[in-house]
Design a protein around this motif. Structure first.
Motif, PDB file in Angstrom:
ATOM      1  N   LEU A 150       0.641  -1.099   0.207  1.00 34.43           N
ATOM      2  CA  LEU A 150      -0.050   0.036   0.038  1.00 34.43           C
ATOM      3  C   LEU A 150       0.946   1.359  -0.009  1.00 34.43           C
ATOM      4  O   LEU A 150       0.524   2.272  -0.801  1.00 34.43           O
ATOM      5  CB  LEU A 150      -0.992  -0.080   1.295  1.00 34.43           C
ATOM      6  N   GLY A 151       2.063   1.035   0.824  1.00 29.46           N
ATOM      7  CA  GLY A 151       2.792   2.557   0.687  1.00 29.46           C
ATOM      8  C   GLY A 151       2.361   3.351   1.871  1.00 29.46           C
ATOM      9  O   GLY A 151       0.919   3.520   2.193  1.00 29.46           O
ATOM     10  N   LYS A 152       3.094   4.270   2.329  1.00 28.50           N
ATOM     11  CA  LYS A 152       2.832   5.398   3.135  1.00 28.50           C
ATOM     12  C   LYS A 152       1.651   6.214   2.892  1.00 28.50           C
ATOM     13  O   LYS A 152       0.857   6.766   3.505  1.00 28.50           O
ATOM     14  CB  LYS A 152       4.124   6.195   3.545  1.00 28.50           C
ATOM     15  N   THR A 153       1.591   6.637   1.379  1.00 26.89           N
ATOM     16  CA  THR A 153       0.662   7.713   1.013  1.00 26.89           C
ATOM     17  C   THR A 153      -0.675   7.158   1.261  1.00 26.89           C
ATOM     18  O   THR A 153      -1.678   7.743   1.846  1.00 26.89           O
ATOM     19  CB  THR A 153       0.792   8.199  -0.219  1.00 26.89           C
ATOM     20  N   VAL A 154      -1.113   5.769   0.547  1.00 29.47           N
ATOM     21  CA  VAL A 154      -2.199   5.254   0.728  1.00 29.47           C
ATOM     22  C   VAL A 154      -2.707   4.978   2.015  1.00 29.47           C
ATOM     23  O   VAL A 154      -3.793   5.380   2.587  1.00 29.47           O
ATOM     24  CB  VAL A 154      -2.495   3.948  -0.038  1.00 29.47           C
ATOM     25  N   LEU A 155      -1.896   4.713   3.031  1.00 28.86           N
ATOM     26  CA  LEU A 155      -2.216   4.306   4.496  1.00 28.86           C
ATOM     27  C   LEU A 155      -2.513   5.626   5.203  1.00 28.86           C
ATOM     28  O   LEU A 155      -3.286   5.616   6.211  1.00 28.86           O
ATOM     29  CB  LEU A 155      -0.893   3.599   4.949  1.00 28.86           C
ATOM     30  N   SER A 156      -1.856   6.629   4.655  1.00 26.94           N
ATOM     31  CA  SER A 156      -2.171   8.085   5.428  1.00 26.94           C
ATOM     32  C   SER A 156      -3.694   8.332   5.276  1.00 26.94           C
ATOM     33  O   SER A 156      -4.152   8.842   6.369  1.00 26.94           O
ATOM     34  CB  SER A 156      -1.321   9.053   4.872  1.00 26.94           C
ATOM     35  N   TYR A 157      -4.486   7.835   4.407  1.00 24.79           N
ATOM     36  CA  TYR A 157      -5.990   8.199   4.225  1.00 24.79           C
ATOM     37  C   TYR A 157      -6.775   7.231   5.457  1.00 24.79           C
ATOM     38  O   TYR A 157      -7.846   7.631   5.702  1.00 24.79           O
ATOM     39  CB  TYR A 157      -6.309   7.723   3.006  1.00 24.79           C
ATOM     40  N   GLY A 158      -6.019   6.359   6.172  1.00 24.00           N
ATOM     41  CA  GLY A 158      -6.655   5.675   7.054  1.00 24.00           C
ATOM     42  C   GLY A 158      -6.320   6.239   8.392  1.00 24.00           C
ATOM     43  O   GLY A 158      -6.421   5.630   9.560  1.00 24.00           O
ATOM     44  N   LEU A 159      -5.528   7.114   8.734  1.00 22.43           N
ATOM     45  CA  LEU A 159      -5.158   7.914   9.955  1.00 22.43           C
ATOM     46  C   LEU A 159      -6.221   8.777  10.485  1.00 22.43           C
ATOM     47  O   LEU A 159      -6.653   9.571   9.665  1.00 22.43           O
ATOM     48  CB  LEU A 159      -3.693   8.550   9.760  1.00 22.43           C
ATOM     49  N   PHE A 160      -6.507   8.697  11.811  1.00 25.21           N
ATOM     50  CA  PHE A 160      -7.392   9.464  12.454  1.00 25.21           C
ATOM     51  C   PHE A 160      -6.903   9.850  13.798  1.00 25.21           C
ATOM     52  O   PHE A 160      -6.180   8.980  14.753  1.00 25.21           O
ATOM     53  CB  PHE A 160      -8.831   8.798  12.843  1.00 25.21           C
ATOM     54  N   ASP A 161      -6.413  11.228  14.140  1.00 20.33           N
ATOM     55  CA  ASP A 161      -5.820  11.664  15.140  1.00 20.33           C
ATOM     56  C   ASP A 161      -4.447  10.908  15.286  1.00 20.33           C
ATOM     57  O   ASP A 161      -3.764  10.622  16.419  1.00 20.33           O
ATOM     58  CB  ASP A 161      -6.449  11.360  16.435  1.00 20.33           C
ATOM     59  N   GLY A 162      -3.695  10.863  14.116  1.00 20.15           N
ATOM     60  CA  GLY A 162      -2.540  10.164  14.123  1.00 20.15           C
ATOM     61  C   GLY A 162      -2.161   8.565  14.150  1.00 20.15           C
ATOM     62  O   GLY A 162      -1.240   8.319  14.233  1.00 20.15           O
ATOM     63  N   LYS A 163      -3.669   8.095  14.282  1.00 23.15           N
ATOM     64  CA  LYS A 163      -3.367   6.606  14.418  1.00 23.15           C
ATOM     65  C   LYS A 163      -4.052   5.955  13.241  1.00 23.15           C
ATOM     66  O   LYS A 163      -4.982   6.229  12.612  1.00 23.15           O
ATOM     67  CB  LYS A 163      -4.290   6.061  15.697  1.00 23.15           C
ATOM     68  N   GLN A 164      -3.505   4.595  13.224  1.00 19.77           N
ATOM     69  CA  GLN A 164      -3.928   4.075  11.776  1.00 19.77           C
ATOM     70  C   GLN A 164      -5.308   3.103  12.260  1.00 19.77           C
ATOM     71  O   GLN A 164      -5.439   2.091  13.178  1.00 19.77           O
ATOM     72  CB  GLN A 164      -2.806   2.874  11.418  1.00 19.77           C
ATOM     73  N   MET A 165      -6.370   3.650  12.000  1.00 21.37           N
ATOM     74  CA  MET A 165      -7.778   2.972  12.413  1.00 21.37           C
ATOM     75  C   MET A 165      -8.441   2.418  11.248  1.00 21.37           C
ATOM     76  O   MET A 165      -9.415   1.531  11.495  1.00 21.37           O
ATOM     77  CB  MET A 165      -8.665   4.186  12.950  1.00 21.37           C
ATOM     78  N   ALA A 166      -7.987   2.585  10.113  1.00 19.89           N
ATOM     79  CA  ALA A 166      -8.440   1.977   8.616  1.00 19.89           C
ATOM     80  C   ALA A 166      -7.297   1.671   7.674  1.00 19.89           C
ATOM     81  O   ALA A 166      -6.288   2.116   7.816  1.00 19.89           O
ATOM     82  CB  ALA A 166      -9.507   2.710   8.239  1.00 19.89           C
ATOM     83  N   ILE A 167      -7.553   0.434   6.983  1.00 15.90           N
ATOM     84  CA  ILE A 167      -6.506   0.366   5.910  1.00 15.90           C
ATOM     85  C   ILE A 167      -7.411   0.598   4.576  1.00 15.90           C
ATOM     86  O   ILE A 167      -8.298  -0.208   4.081  1.00 15.90           O
ATOM     87  CB  ILE A 167      -6.260  -1.330   5.978  1.00 15.90           C
ATOM     88  N   PRO A 168      -6.941   1.779   4.005  1.00 11.37           N
ATOM     89  CA  PRO A 168      -7.443   2.046   2.407  1.00 11.37           C
ATOM     90  C   PRO A 168      -7.018   1.073   1.371  1.00 11.37           C
ATOM     91  O   PRO A 168      -5.898   0.593   1.424  1.00 11.37           O
ATOM     92  CB  PRO A 168      -6.864   3.425   2.388  1.00 11.37           C
ATOM     93  N   ALA A 169      -7.646   0.790   0.550  1.00 12.99           N
ATOM     94  CA  ALA A 169      -7.063   0.069  -0.628  1.00 12.99           C
ATOM     95  C   ALA A 169      -6.524   1.056  -1.287  1.00 12.99           C
ATOM     96  O   ALA A 169      -6.841   2.137  -1.427  1.00 12.99           O
ATOM     97  CB  ALA A 169      -8.364  -0.740  -1.179  1.00 12.99           C
ATOM     98  N   LYS A 170      -5.658   0.288  -2.293  1.00 12.27           N
ATOM     99  CA  LYS A 170      -4.961   1.196  -3.267  1.00 12.27           C
ATOM    100  C   LYS A 170      -5.688   1.371  -4.654  1.00 12.27           C
ATOM    101  O   LYS A 170      -6.259   0.346  -5.067  1.00 12.27           O
ATOM    102  CB  LYS A 170      -3.771   0.287  -3.525  1.00 12.27           C
ATOM    103  N   ARG A 171      -6.134   2.412  -4.977  1.00 11.73           N
ATOM    104  CA  ARG A 171      -6.809   2.601  -6.094  1.00 11.73           C
ATOM    105  C   ARG A 171      -5.857   2.737  -7.246  1.00 11.73           C
ATOM    106  O   ARG A 171      -5.046   3.920  -7.117  1.00 11.73           O
ATOM    107  CB  ARG A 171      -7.770   4.070  -6.003  1.00 11.73           C
ATOM    108  N   THR A 172      -5.991   1.957  -8.252  1.00 11.01           N
ATOM    109  CA  THR A 172      -5.235   1.956  -9.217  1.00 11.01           C
ATOM    110  C   THR A 172      -5.259   2.761 -10.480  1.00 11.01           C
ATOM    111  O   THR A 172      -4.621   3.230 -11.282  1.00 11.01           O
ATOM    112  CB  THR A 172      -4.584   0.514  -9.722  1.00 11.01           C
TER     113      THR A 172
END
Length: 528
Positions: A150-172
């Motif tokens: 996924l990489g850091k950029t995609v995962l960053s969309y799942g951050l809430f208050d700095g914590k990883q609360m969701a795992i976004p899928a990669k949109r290709t």
């Protein structure tokens, strides 16, 4: 988890606070039979297997297979389940009611171990009420391959208050809307492909007056009701004036400089009979589809691949063999650019409910899925059975029964990616184009146009409570406002625009914008 920057403000369903009765459980049995050509599973470990529950959309597709027992679920259980002493059980959720159903399951502590939604605001609400599991430590221990994929950029969309609360899928696939014009009509009139608003206007007038297709009821620009296909493309962007980043990201489209002029342009076209006359009544786009496939429409905007889809291209070819739609870029702004919105890098949002007892196994499952071999099979299946190779690119063989894919490339089963994933962006584009046989060149051109000079919308990492409260009302108003402004008399336009925008802001638009500003400023301050 950036949210699409559309004209409408999307409503957000809130988390149910009480359990609802009658929430039945899925009793389908998962087949343990292996796919001979693909199974690599070892013998089942000793001890009773753990059941991992995973959400899957029930799209109600005619002839769809058992969502718990088909080619794809058997592969998952043979190649992940057996190796982990687990049975993966899929919990169907109606696609049209996904947020409502998910809210019920969450409130009853019965949501699947692996749950997902496309509505990022819903995930942030769950995070806010401590209803989902923080994933940082689990990803560190069991999700190395998933994190790398996924990489850091995609995962960053799942951050809430700095914590990883969701795992976004990669949109290709990032292209969104596209614009298309009848090249055969242009050739018949001896006119070039329009590259500006003025050129398009002159072309639409020629289509109306000269009717190059010789059809009864020619429609220069095909439209349907607001919010459906047959939209306005990037017309609005071509009128927008300069704004600060804060204004652009926090204010509704109605307040953007130039937005009024964009709607006035559409009003002009409608009153000059250059737009579908009854577009506002076409709530399903069935009339627009019929007009298009019967050869009446000269120009339209819709999804970037809309006229290339077989349900459109095939009947059009049968009805009008000479029809030839080509992708164009025609709405140029004052700076000479063709700004247009594109999808963000993230897709569906995957999360693990706090009620789950199998969080570790859930991350292992997603980690397993990110392996290229497993991801390829779930998207394309077995060569010669589920796909064929053409010039090094797999092409899905559409089937019914067990082998049927109820969504494009099985995206409901491939939760780590939205779109084609062949490990190479250029191959991905080729694979997208391959889904439009005979129109591959047009597909590649359309994708390129609509991923050039693009922008994406701002991601607010905090729920906007005013949007939750007023979102549906504002969304409904949005549609009515747009339609009224397009069809009103030109002399009434300015006063009506000002009146409707004032009503919109009073009905909650101002509250939403004020809260957007507050969240935006807090996020900018945290970056310093």
């Amino acid at each position: 988890m950036k949210i699409k920057n559309m004209l409408t403000l999307l409503p957000v369903s809130t988390l149910l606070l009480t359990a609802l009765a009658g929430c039945g459980s899925d009793t389908n049995k998962v087949s343990q039979s292996a796919s001979p050509a693909t199974s690599t599973a070892a013998s089942t470990p000793s001890g009773p297997p753990v059941t991992l529950t995973v959400e899957v959309f029930d799209r109600g597709v005619q002839g769809q297979p058992d969502l718990n027992n088909n080619t794809w679920t058997r592969y998952i259980n043979d190649n992940f389940g057996k190796q982990n002493n687990a049975i993966v059980k899929f919990v169907p959720v109606p696609r049209s009611q996904e947020v409502e159903k998910l809210n019920v399951l969450m409130a009853a502590s019965e949501a699947p171990d692996v749950s997902f939604t496309y509505d990022s605001a819903t995930v942030s609400r769950y995070a806010k009420v401590n209803g989902i599991i923080q994933l940082n430590d689990l990803l560190d221990k069991y999700g190395k391959d998933l994190t790398n994929y996924l990489g850091k950029t995609v995962l960053s969309y799942g951050l809430f208050d700095g914590k990883q609360m969701a795992i976004p899928a990669k949109r290709t696939s990032l292209a969104w809307n596209g614009m298309f014009i009848r090249k055969d009509w242009l050739d018949k009139l001896g006119m070039p492909v329009p590259t500006t608003r003025d050129e398009l206007y002159n072309t639409l007038v020629a289509f109306r007056d000269k009717n190059p297709g010789g059809v009864n009821g020619v429609i220069p620009w095909g439209l349907a009701a607001t919010g459906l296909n047959y939209n306005y493309g990037n017309l609005g962007e071509s009128f927008w004036g300069k704004q600060s980043d804060e204004e652009f990201n926090t204010a509704p489209s109605w307040l953007r400089p130039g937005n009024k002029d964009a709607l006035k342009f559409l009003n002009k076209l409608y009153n000059e009979k250059l737009i579908s006359p009854d577009f506002a009544l076409d709530k399903t786009a069935k009339q627009a589809d019929a007009d298009l496939t019967n050869g009446k429409v000269g120009f339209f905007s819709a999804n970037w691949d809309y006229p290339l889809r077989q349900n459109i291209s095939q009947p059009l070819k049968a009805n009008v063999p000479t029809a030839n739609y080509v992708p164009i870029d025609t709405f140029q702004n004052s700076e000479g650019k063709y700004k247009k919105i594109a999808y963000n890098e993230n897709g569906v949002n995957v999360f693990i409910p706090k009620s789950s007892k199998n969080a570790e196994l859930a991350i292992k499952y997603l980690n397993w899925m990110s392996d290229p071999k497993n991801l390829f099979f779930l998207q394309y299946g077995q060569e010669g059975v589920n796909h064929k190779m053409v010039n090094g690119i797999p092409q899905v063989i559409n089937q019914t029964g067990d082998n049927m894919q109820i969504s494009y490339l099985n995206l409901d089963y491939t939760l780590v990616v939205n779109g084609v994933e062949l490990g190479d962006p250029q191959k991905n584009i080729k694979a997208l184009a391959a889904s439009a046989p005979g129109l591959e060149e047009a597909a590649e051109k359309s994708y390129k146009i609509n991923t050039t000079e693009t922008y994406t919308s701002f991601f607010f990492d905090t729920p906007n409570e005013s949007n939750i409260k007023f979102g549906k009302t504002l969304g409904d108003m949005n549609k009515l406002m747009t339609d009224k402004l397009i069809v009103c008399k030109p002399a009434e336009f300015d006063a009506l625009y000002d009146k409707l925008v004032a009503e919109y802001m009073a009905a909650g638009g101002q509250a939403v914008m004020d809260e957007n500003v507050k969240i935006y400023k807090a996020m900018q301050a945290n970056k310093k």
